[in-house]
Design an enzyme around this catalytic site. Structure first.
Site, short mmCIF file in Angstrom:
data_model
loop_
_atom_site.label_atom_id
_atom_site.label_comp_id
_atom_site.label_asym_id
_atom_site.label_seq_id
_atom_site.Cartn_x
_atom_site.Cartn_y
_atom_site.Cartn_z
N ASP A 1 18.63 -0.59 4.50
CA ASP A 1 17.44 -0.86 3.68
C ASP A 1 17.79 -1.68 2.44
OD1 ASP A 1 16.44 0.84 5.54
OD2 ASP A 1 15.62 2.31 4.15
N SER B 1 2.69 3.23 3.12
CA SER B 1 2.76 2.37 4.30
C SER B 1 4.16 2.35 4.92
CB SER B 1 2.36 0.94 3.95
OG SER B 1 3.29 0.40 3.03
N GLY B 2 5.11 2.91 4.21
CA GLY B 2 6.47 2.95 4.75
C GLY B 2 7.23 1.68 4.49
N LEU B 3 6.57 0.68 3.91
CA LEU B 3 7.25 -0.59 3.63
C LEU B 3 7.83 -0.60 2.22
CD1 LEU B 3 4.50 -2.98 4.98
CD2 LEU B 3 6.60 -2.36 6.12
N GLY B 4 7.20 0.14 1.34
CA GLY B 4 7.64 0.14 -0.07
C GLY B 4 8.75 1.12 -0.23
N SER B 5 9.84 0.80 0.41
CA SER B 5 10.90 1.79 0.48
C SER B 5 11.54 1.99 -0.87
CB SER B 5 11.95 1.32 1.46
OG SER B 5 12.52 0.13 0.98
N SER B 6 12.24 3.09 -0.99
CA SER B 6 13.03 3.37 -2.19
C SER B 6 14.02 2.23 -2.42
CB SER B 6 13.77 4.69 -2.00
OG SER B 6 14.48 4.67 -0.79
N ALA B 7 14.40 1.55 -1.33
CA ALA B 7 15.39 0.47 -1.47
C ALA B 7 14.85 -0.66 -2.33
CB ALA B 7 15.77 -0.07 -0.09
N PRO C 1 0.83 -1.20 0.00
CA PRO C 1 0.00 0.00 0.00
C PRO C 1 0.87 1.26 0.00
CG PRO C 1 -0.72 -1.51 1.69
CD PRO C 1 0.55 -2.07 1.15
C1 MEV Z 1 15.40 4.88 6.69
O1 MEV Z 1 14.56 3.79 6.27
C2 MEV Z 1 16.37 4.46 7.75
C3 MEV Z 1 17.32 5.55 8.22
O2 MEV Z 1 18.11 4.99 9.26
C4 MEV Z 1 18.20 6.07 7.12
C5 MEV Z 1 19.23 5.05 6.66
O3 MEV Z 1 19.50 4.07 7.34
O4 MEV Z 1 19.82 5.31 5.59
C6 MEV Z 1 16.53 6.72 8.82
#
Ligand code: MEV
Length: 322
Positions: free
Chosen positions: A152, A104-110, A101
């Site tokens: 990440d 949601s903070g899970l679909g990170s740029s990573a 979703p």
């Molecule tokens: C971001 O998901 C996590 C942080 O620790 C940044 C990072 O580790 O690069 C805030």
């Protein structure tokens, strides 16, 4: 030629922000993924599009610029950086889909960075392994965000529940905490680059105060490592709550995140804290019991999602990556 790769989203359990300054962290891949498909373009332009996110953009891969045809391609800086460094500038179409979703903070740029790199290397028939991929993905994140830890990108590459040590070594836990987690999120998104810079500024201005906070977060992470190894759920939850207090003191909490943290605890979560960079985004609630009650309580005011760990890291279709 069609090249498809996918990578998991992640949740950080302990150590966000402190990990940027060399402290350890614990994070896990989740059972929600980002998929990238790369095909040869039928026109002279390269396109980046996502029906799931409602955007399409035309890319200039030589100078990292783009023109939007539809919607707002929030994640595009990562794609442009990847294409600038690793693509031969021939016209391609990059199609992003996800079962995570939005917000949601899970679909990170990573997950986007790792899957795009894997699909692109595969498209060009380039040989690579997971270590190389994780290294390059970290370089891309650092360059776009100004500063980033390898946390990440390592989780999205290798999958599983991992401990990232002070020496930047990755240890995969063989046992997982037998528990459910509930993610709570609002539509107000956090900006990782901005939050990392604001913590750095606080640390520069108040180093005598902030340095010990960062060190304490590292200590919490080490304690949590033992709690996981011994499946000590009450200790794990308590450590999450202490970690939350310290994240608040670093200035990355918001009224909405705080509300969700306390609603989760009141509904019976054993621990709850911000996950990721904060400043918007999401919280994570540890729910060995009361999962449904926590889920419903957060859902009354905000969005909630039940997640599980996943051992699956990056996958390239029709190809084994070691
Ligand atoms: C971001 O998901 C996590 C942080 O620790 C940044 C990072 O580790 O690069 C805030």
């Amino acid at each position: 030629m069609e090249s498809i790769a996918s990578a998991p989203g992640k949740m950080i359990l302990f150590g966000e922000h402190a990990v940027v300054y060399g402290e350890p962290a614990i994070a896990g891949a989740v059972n929600k993924r980002v998929t990238i498909k790369i095909t040869k373009s039928s026109t002279n332009s390269s396109i980046f599009k996502s029906d799931d996110l409602g955007f399409e953009a035309e890319l200039n891969t030589r100078n990292k610029r783009y023109i939007s045809n539809r919607g707002k391609p929030g994640i595009i800086k990562y794609i442009l950086e990847i294409l600038f460094r690793f693509h031969d500038h021939s016209p391609i179409v990059i199609d992003l889909s996800l079962d995570i979703p939005i917000g949601s903070g899970l679909g990170s740029s990573a997950a986007v960075t790792v899957s795009t790199l894997a699909a692109l290397f595969n498209y060009h028939g380039k040989k690579f392994n997971k270590n190389y991929l994780a290294k390059k993905a970290h370089e891309i994140e650092s360059s776009v965000q100004g500063i980033a830890s390898p946390l990440d990108t390592s989780v999205s590459t290798f999958g599983g529940l991992i401990y990232l040590s002070r020496e930047k070594k990755i240890f995969k836990f063989t046992n997982k905490l037998q528990s459910s987690f509930v993610i709570g999120y609002t539509l107000k998104r956090g900006n990782t680059g901005k939050m990392v810079k604001s913590v750095r500024s606080l640390k520069n201005r108040y180093s005598k105060i902030v340095d010990p906070i960062i060190t304490s977060i590292g200590e919490i992470t080490d304690e949590a490592k033992f709690a996981i190894a011994h499946n000590n759920q009450s200790k794990f939850g308590e450590l999450m709550n202490i970690n939350q207090g310290l994240l608040d003191s670093l200035g990355v909490n918001t009224k909405e995140l705080s509300r969700m943290v306390y609603i989760a605890r009141k509904a019976g979560a054993h621990g709850s804290k911000i996950t990721g960079s904060g400043g918007g985004g999401s919280i994570i609630a540890f729910c060995p019991t009361n999962e449904e009650k926590v889920f419903r309580s957060i859902s009354k005011y905000d969005n909630a999602l039940k997640v599980r760990f996943s051992n699956e890291g990056v996958i390239v279709q029709n190809r084994k990556i070691l």
